[in-house]
Every structure is written in structure tokens, then in C-alpha cells.
Design an enzyme around this catalytic site. Structure first.
Site, PDB file in Angstrom:
ATOM      1  N   GLU A 365      38.081  35.760  34.451  1.00  0.00           N
ATOM      2  CA  GLU A 365      37.499  36.750  35.318  1.00  0.00           C
ATOM      3  C   GLU A 365      35.984  37.425  34.680  1.00  0.00           C
ATOM      4  O   GLU A 365      35.775  38.544  35.237  1.00  0.00           O
ATOM      5  CB  GLU A 365      38.369  37.765  35.570  1.00  0.00           C
ATOM      6  CG  GLU A 365      39.645  37.326  36.549  1.00  0.00           C
ATOM      7  CD  GLU A 365      40.610  38.477  36.887  1.00  0.00           C
ATOM      8  OE1 GLU A 365      40.528  39.580  36.555  1.00  0.00           O
ATOM      9  OE2 GLU A 365      41.253  38.456  37.690  1.00  0.00           O
ATOM     10  N   GLU A 445      45.548  32.836  39.767  1.00  0.00           N
ATOM     11  CA  GLU A 445      46.268  33.982  39.698  1.00  0.00           C
ATOM     12  C   GLU A 445      46.594  34.688  41.324  1.00  0.00           C
ATOM     13  O   GLU A 445      45.651  34.373  42.151  1.00  0.00           O
ATOM     14  CB  GLU A 445      45.693  35.223  38.956  1.00  0.00           C
ATOM     15  CG  GLU A 445      45.848  35.035  37.231  1.00  0.00           C
ATOM     16  CD  GLU A 445      45.474  36.001  36.791  1.00  0.00           C
ATOM     17  OE1 GLU A 445      45.386  37.351  37.227  1.00  0.00           O
ATOM     18  OE2 GLU A 445      44.601  35.850  35.439  1.00  0.00           O
TER      19      GLU A 445
HETATM   20  C1  GAL Z   1      43.794  39.774  36.804  1.00  0.00           C
HETATM   21  C2  GAL Z   1      43.890  39.527  35.351  1.00  0.00           C
HETATM   22  C3  GAL Z   1      45.046  39.689  34.805  1.00  0.00           C
HETATM   23  C4  GAL Z   1      45.860  40.979  35.162  1.00  0.00           C
HETATM   24  C5  GAL Z   1      46.014  40.806  36.705  1.00  0.00           C
HETATM   25  C6  GAL Z   1      47.039  41.641  37.170  1.00  0.00           C
HETATM   26  O1  GAL Z   1      42.638  40.357  37.145  1.00  0.00           O
HETATM   27  O2  GAL Z   1      43.195  38.424  35.121  1.00  0.00           O
HETATM   28  O3  GAL Z   1      44.883  39.540  33.424  1.00  0.00           O
HETATM   29  O4  GAL Z   1      45.382  41.885  34.636  1.00  0.00           O
HETATM   30  O5  GAL Z   1      44.903  40.878  37.278  1.00  0.00           O
HETATM   31  O6  GAL Z   1      47.118  41.425  38.809  1.00  0.00           O
END
Ligand code: GAL
Length: 728
Positions: A365, A445
Site C-alpha cells: 500500500e 485485500e
Molecule cells: C490494509 C493493510 C492491512 C491491514 C488492513 C486492515 O490497508 O494493508 O495490513 O491494515 O488494511 O483492513
């Protein structure tokens, strides 16, 4: 001859505490602790005797992982340093040992040194200090086999090829002599081919015309071994597999067969012990992902994880997305140089794992950074031409320097921000890439902080948690351009104060920190085929008054059955098939009983009697699984079960404690404490008195040698349970 023996025992930590590795520098409470407590220096010492028989052998200590900044001294002289908490390093002892006793000192600095990735910004996870992976004493001849990269260039051809590029270590600068022999063996140990070459710093082999080779696949993870022998002075076995893996704009293909990837992200942390659980716990996590959650891919967010974990992924057929350490923040030039080295260390450690199908070569990210990411991609491709790269971003229109556009798409939930935002599961691919041309694309994600959900949360919230995971999976399954979707995340994890619920926990898992499933776990599990496991999981605690207004409707049943029947009390029987309207693309849509399926009399209202229920799953018209609920649950059974009752003498094993009702369901709001005693050849990791959370708790028992370990769990109300574990 090569000898690699455990160097885990006999360490002295800080001011004289005897410890065994893997070790966490500071055992932490379950929640509400100050993460700065372990962000300092800790010292480990080990006194050992150099064996005169070692002669001029090469002797080294191999550290599989120490967090975060490690300095190693022998008899007061620094001999090695490593500034990466996630990859192995060696401290060479040759020529530095004195006769008799020697003292090895390891100082590890657990502070978040802004010069070392992932540090410098804020990160949503903890990086627990300690020598948290295994340590080995490695002894080889002066010239030895350093490593090998094995490739299977035409794995799908009838007649297959293996190439192997071996490197020899020759730190004493001796003249190479003799031959390096390579032989290929199948799982039964049968030698398939052998070749020999003169020993040299680098030696290449090629085997052609290999027939009757079984591919490595997720269902049949066939493995082969390449044995390298350097005369009679060294032997190294390396496991590999034959497979192809390709991300295309039309999706992902394993061995030329289209496979939709369905996965979860994994942090390698555990309650109390942080990162410091060894082989058994690492392998167990892989098992849970593959056989309980039934996913086909895991992302090692956000760093290279234990080789015990990866080896097991190879053995059981679980695909892996592995990535370099980092989280949103990119540091200065020195930091970036270190991150490029992280790419090298990750790939050279792990390039023979058939389970790994993609390298993540961006800081998770982070913003675009042209030169930096040109370099991480260049290096990844130079080191390994057989795998594509990905770079995980959440920004849109990001420069596509990798082979696969890997996107954290957290759009679902944005409707809560108002402004007429529609509820959307995933954004169109062209909208996030900003590219008109189709590119290989994967969701890395979703979920997570957009809808944090505790296992003790109200049923209705948990039902919505399930729905969100299903919505994204459904959308990914429905879009042929999406290779797959990897949810955030498998297990709840401890985190910094800037994240989580204030308790230092991100309740983002589909399982809790003890790996106990929330309902959302079954959103994934129910997508497997019934021949793997029949799943029938109603999303309810079965109570009249847990949900708003009362009752349990709409009642979603996560299942891979064709039909589900609900029998409520004596008279009400309803049978339904999967909800294909709401979830047209899922392999197995849930069955949903709505209010409209029942009359008020059938259902009963607030004030009317609450009844038992029986829920039955049918396949091909035959009942295949039954779940019973009682209308009057009471605390009936204290269940105490270990993952294994026979373990290795250095293993740690998980023990789960559950308060169950008459039908065997956990009592979701049973909060009473239990006390845990462990005696004999093991010790308890974690506190002696713990509350049950959502009806359960867990702990790990660490063997301290061979023998019987006695575990006693006592509840004032439900009595005492004992368990014997044998360590050998
Ligand atoms: C994303 C990140 C993860 C975790 C997640 C929580 O932005 O890559 O490590 O923090 O959010 O939803």
C-alpha cells in the site's frame, strides 16, 4: 560431511533466565498492553564447547529469524549483524573459535529503527522482539554446497526438463576438486536421473526427457527431490515440484487449468508469544487455512514467513503470495536499498517452493515510486524468471511496473460515508488500474478495518460480516478478469495503538487469535466441494432475543449442500435451496430463510415460547449433515482439546477450552474464567487464569523435553478437566 543440529537449547536470556528458542523477548498479555515495552535491546548468550574434531570444517550458526536488528558476537568480538527481522543469516565461527568454552552473544534490538523496513512510519501489526525462529549449528567441509535454484521450464510437456544451478561455498578459497553429482528422485525415493559435473563456484545441470512425472497441484501436491552430492564431503536435498502458474487478463491458470483464487491474508503472530511459535504451530496454520477454511491461496502479509509454514504449503497444496516487509511507508535511499536487498533475500531463500506463485515486490500500500519499483521488479525478474511479480496497492491509477496489478479494494463499506455512495462489492478493473487494456488482476485485500468484527459481537453484526465476505467473493467469482480475491484476514492480530479496537487487537480475522472460527470463516469454508468437507453452518446462536426485535431471521446457512431444511419446534418445517439470486457466482451460495418464509404463528413473536431446532443439509435428496439447537442452553460441558496429544520434545501445541451447551454449541456469551496448570515435561505459554471469550479460550503448551505433560483446566462452575500430552 554436512551436519545441521538444533542450537535452540541452553540459552541464557537477559539476567540469567534459561530459555529455549524460538523465544519472544517479552511475553505479552492478550490485549491492552504497551507495544513500546519490547522496543528495546535484549541479550541472549550461549556457552558451548568447540569440538577439536571440527578441525578446519566450516562452522556457522544459522539464525532463521531474529527481530529486528541483530548483532552476534563470539567471545566479545562482533562476527555478524543482520537488519532484517524476517530472513535467515549466518554467523561464521570458523577460525574464530577458541579451544574449550566459547560464548556466543546475540543482542537484538526490538526498536522500530526507521532505517530498517518495515519501520519509519506506522504499521498495522506488531514486530515482536526476540530470536523467534530456530537456530542451527551448521558444520560442513571447507567447500560445500551453498544452494541451488531448480526450474522446470516445460512442466506441461509430456517429456519434461529440470534445470538446476548450484553454487558452492568456498570461504577458505581452496582449489575446487572432484565432482558435483545431481540426482532426481520421486517421492518414493526412486532415482529418475543422475548427472555429474566438475566442482566449481557455479555448476549447472539439465535433465531432459523426463516422463511419467506427476505435476504439483493443489489437490495432488506431488513433490520431487534433487540431491546434490559433492564427492563424499557434502550432500544437500532440495524439494521442488513441476507446475506452471500464470496470471493473465483472463484469470489465473495453474498447470494450464483455470483456477479462481480464494484466499486469506495471514499474519504470523500468536497471542502471548508474538512471533515465537515453532514448527508445529506454523504447520498447523497452513492446515487450518487449507483444511478448515478451505482456501487455495494465502498471502504472507506483509513479510517472508517461516519456512516451516512454506514447506507445509508445498506438502499440502496451498498456494502462496509472498511479499517483502513494509507497510505504506517508503524511507530514504538507504532504506530503499535495504528493501531491494529484502527482495533478494526473500527470493533466494524461497525460489524452490512450488507453492509460491507470485512475489510481492512493493511495500504494501505504498505510493508509486518509479525508480524504486523498477529496481525491485528488475531484481525479482533477474533472480527468478519463472514467477510473475505483484505490487500491492490501494491507490488507483498506479504505475503498473509489475506483471500483475494486485489491488486492495476496500470499496465495500464506503456507502457508510454517505453522499449517495452505492453499496459496491468491488470496483471495475479499469477504474482501479486506470488502464484501458486488460491486465492480469487480483484482489489482495478487502474487509478488515471496513467492518471489524469480534467473535463475541452480536449475531446480527456477525451476519453482516459474513455477508460482506460473501459479496466480495461472489463479485470476484463473477468477473473473469479477476484472478481471485484474498480477504483481510485469516486471524485477528495484536497491533499498535493507532489501529484496532483500542485493545491492541485488530479484530479483522475470520478467526480469532486462537484460530477459533467466527461465522465468516464459513463464508470461505462453504465454497469447497462436499467431497472435501460437508459444511452446514447456520449464522446464529439460536436465541429469541439476541437480534434486534427478536428471532433469528433472516437466517443465513453457509453450506455446500443442495438444500437445507429447518425444523422449528414440532410442527414448522421449511426446506430451501441456495440463494442464487443474491449470490449467482459463488460455487456454493448460502441458503437464506427470510421472514417471508414463515407466518407469525409459525415463527412466534416476542413473548411466545422459544423452541429447539434441527437444521439438516441434503445432497441429491439425501440428508448428509444435521445441526441441532436447544431452546434452553445451559453451561453443560467444559471441553478441553489439544491439537495433538503426541508432540515433539521441542514443539508447542495449542489447547482449546470451550464451554458448551447440551447440543455441543459454544456458549457465545459465557465469560467465566478458567485456571490452567501445566506440569511435567512442558510449560504453559500465557497466563494461568483467563476468561472465556465468546465461549472459548486457548493456550499453547511448550514441551521442555521428552516425557508426559499434564494439563489441568479448572472452572469453578463446570469442574476440572485433565489432559495428558506425550512429548518425545
Ligand atoms: C490494509 C493493510 C492491512 C491491514 C488492513 C486492515 O490497508 O494493508 O495490513 O491494515 O488494511 O483492513
Amino acid at each position: 560431511m554436512r551436519s545441521i543440529v538444533s542450537f535452540n537449547t541452553g540459552w541464557v536470556f537477559e539476567d540469567g533466565i534459561a530459555v529455549t528458542l524460538p523465544h519472544t523477548a517479552l511475553e505479552l498479555p492478550f490485549s491492552y498492553f504497551d507495544e513500546r515495552d519490547y522496543q528495546r535491546e535484549f541479550t541472549y548468550k550461549k556457552t558451548f564447547t568447540a569440538d577439536p574434531a571440527w578441525g578446519d570444517d566450516e562452522v556457522a550458526i544459522v539464525f532463521e529469524g531474529a527481530m529486528a536488528d541483530a548483532r552476534v558476537s563470539l567471545n566479545g568480538v562482533e562476527i555478524a549483524a543482520h537488519r532484517d527481522g524476517y530472513t535467515p543469516f549466518e554467523a561464521r565461527l570458523t577460525g574464530r573459535l577458541r579451544a574449550g568454552e566459547n560464548v556466543l552473544t546475540v543482542v537484538i534490538d526490538g526498536s522500530e529503527n526507521p532505517e530498517i523496513p518495515p519501520f519509519g512510519g506506522r504499521i498495522d501489526y506488531l514486530t515482536y522482539a526476540g530470536i523467534y525462529r530456530d537456530v542451527w549449528l551448521k558444520r560442513t567441509a571447507p567447500i560445500s554446497i551453498a544452494g541451488v535454484k531448480i526450474e522446470t521450464p516445460d512442466a506441461l510437456a509430456a517429456s519434461k526438463t529440470v534445470t538446476a544451478r548450484a553454487t558452492l561455498a568456498n570461504p577458505q578459497g581452496r582449489a575446487f576438486a572432484g565432482q558435483l553429482t545431481a540426482s532426481l528422485r520421486d517421492a518414493a525415493g526412486t532415482v529418475l536421473a543422475t548427472a555429474a559435473q566438475p566442482a566449481a563456484a557455479e555448476v549447472s545441470f539439465r535433465f531432459d526427457g523426463l516422463t511419467d512425472i506427476a505435476l504439483w497441484d493443489i489437490d495432488r501436491p506431488n513433490l520431487y527431490t534433487l540431491t546434490l552430492s559433492l564427492g563424499d564431503s557434502d550432500v544437500l536435498d532440495t524439494v521442488f515440484g513441476f507446475r506452471t502458474a500464470e496470471f493473465t487478463p483472463e484469470g489465473f491458470f495453474l498447470n494450464g487449468r483455470h483456477l479462481k483464487l480464494r484466499g486469506l491474508n495471514r499474519h504470523q503472530s500468536f497471542p502471548y508469544s508474538g512471533y515465537a511459535l515453532g514448527r508445529a504451530a506454523q504447520e498447523r496454520d497452513a492446515e487450518i487455512l487449507k483444511h478448515e477454511l478451505h482456501v487455495n491461496i494465502v498471502r504472507t502479509s506483509h513479510y517472508p514467513q517461516s519456512t516451516w509454514f512454506l514447506d507445509h504449503c508445498d506438502r499440502i497444496g496451498l498456494l502462496v503470495f509472498e511479499e517483502i516487509p513494509g507497510w505504506q511507508h517508503i524511507g530514504g535511499e538507504g532504506w530503499k536499498a535495504e528493501s531491494v536487498e529484502n527482495v533478494r533475500r526473500m527470493i533466494t531463500r524461497d525460489w524452490n517452493h512450488p507453492s509460491i506463485i507470485i512475489w510481492g515486490v512493493r511495500i504494501n500500500e505504498s505510493r508509486d515510486d518509479h525508480d524504486f519499483y523498477v529496481e525491485t521488479n528488475r531484481l525479482a525478474h533477474e533472480l527468478d524468471k519463472t514467477r510473475q511479480t505483484g505490487g500491492v496497492r490501494y491507490i488507483t491509477d498506479s504505475e503498473m511496473l509489475e506483471d500483475v496489478y494486485t489491488m486492495n479494494d476496500f470499496i465495500l463499506g464506503n456507502e457508510e460515508l454517505g453522499g449517495n455512495r452505492p453499496r459496491t462489492a468491488l470496483r471495475p478493473i479499469t477504474e482501479t488500474t486506470g488502464l484501458e487494456k486488460p491486465v492480469p488482476y487480483m484482489i489482495t485485500e478487502f474487509g478488515g478495518h471496513m467492518y471489524p468484527t469480534k467473535s463475541s459481537d452480536q449475531e446480527q453484526r456477525q451476519a453482516e460480516h459474513v455477508r460482506r465476505h460473501l459479496d466480495v467473493l461472489n463479485s470476484a467469482y463473477g468477473n473473469p478478469g479477476i484472478s481471485g480475491a484474498i480477504g483481510w484476514c485469516a486471524f485477528d492480530y495484536n497491533t499498535h495503538k493507532d489501529f484496532g479496537s483500542g485493545d491492541r487487537i485488530c479484530h479483522h480475522g475470520v478467526m480469532d487469535m486462537f484460530r477459533e472460527p467466527k461465522f465468516a470463516a464459513f463464508a470461505y469454508a462453504s465454497q469447497c466441494e462436499p467431497d472435501e468437507e460437508i459444511i452446514l453452518q447456520p449464522v446464529t446462536f439460536w436465541a429469541r432475543g439476541e437480534r434486534n426485535i427478536g428471532g433469528v431471521l433472516p437466517l443465513m446457512i453457509l453450506t455446500n449442500c443442495d438444500e437445507v431444511e429447518v425444523r422449528y419446534g414440532d410442527n414448522v418445517v421449511k426446506r430451501l435451496g441456495p440463494d442464487r439470486e443474491a449470490y449467482p457466482h459463488l460455487p456454493h451460495a448460502p441458503v437464506v430463510f427470510e421472514r417471508s418464509h414463515f407466518s407469525d404463528e409459525e415463527l412466534g413473536l416476542w413473548g411466545m415460547e422459544w423452541h429447539d431446532a434441527t437444521i439438516t443439509g441434503f445432497i441429491d435428496g439425501k440428508p448428509v449433515k444435521v445441526v441441532n439447537y436447544v431452546a434452553d442452553p445451559v453451561a453443560k460441558t467444559l471441553e478441553v482439546v489439544a491439537d495433538a496429544v503426541a508432540i515433539g520434545s521441542t514443539d508447542a501445541v495449542r489447547v482449546m477450552v470451550r464451554a458448551l451447551d447440551q447440543a455441543g454449541h459454544k456458549l457465545p456469551f459465557y465469560p467465566e474464567p478458567v485456571t490452567i496448570e501445566v506440569s511435567g515435561a512442558g510449560k504453559r505459554l500465557g497466563p494461568a487464569t483467563v476468561p472465556l471469550r465468546a465461549g472459548s479460550t486457548g493456550f499453547w503448551v511448550q514441551a521442555t523435553g521428552a516425557g508426559q505433560i499434564d494439563v489441568t483446566v479448572n472452572s469453578d462452575r463446570m469442574g476440572t478437566r485433565t489432559l495428558a500430552i506425550t512429548a518425545s
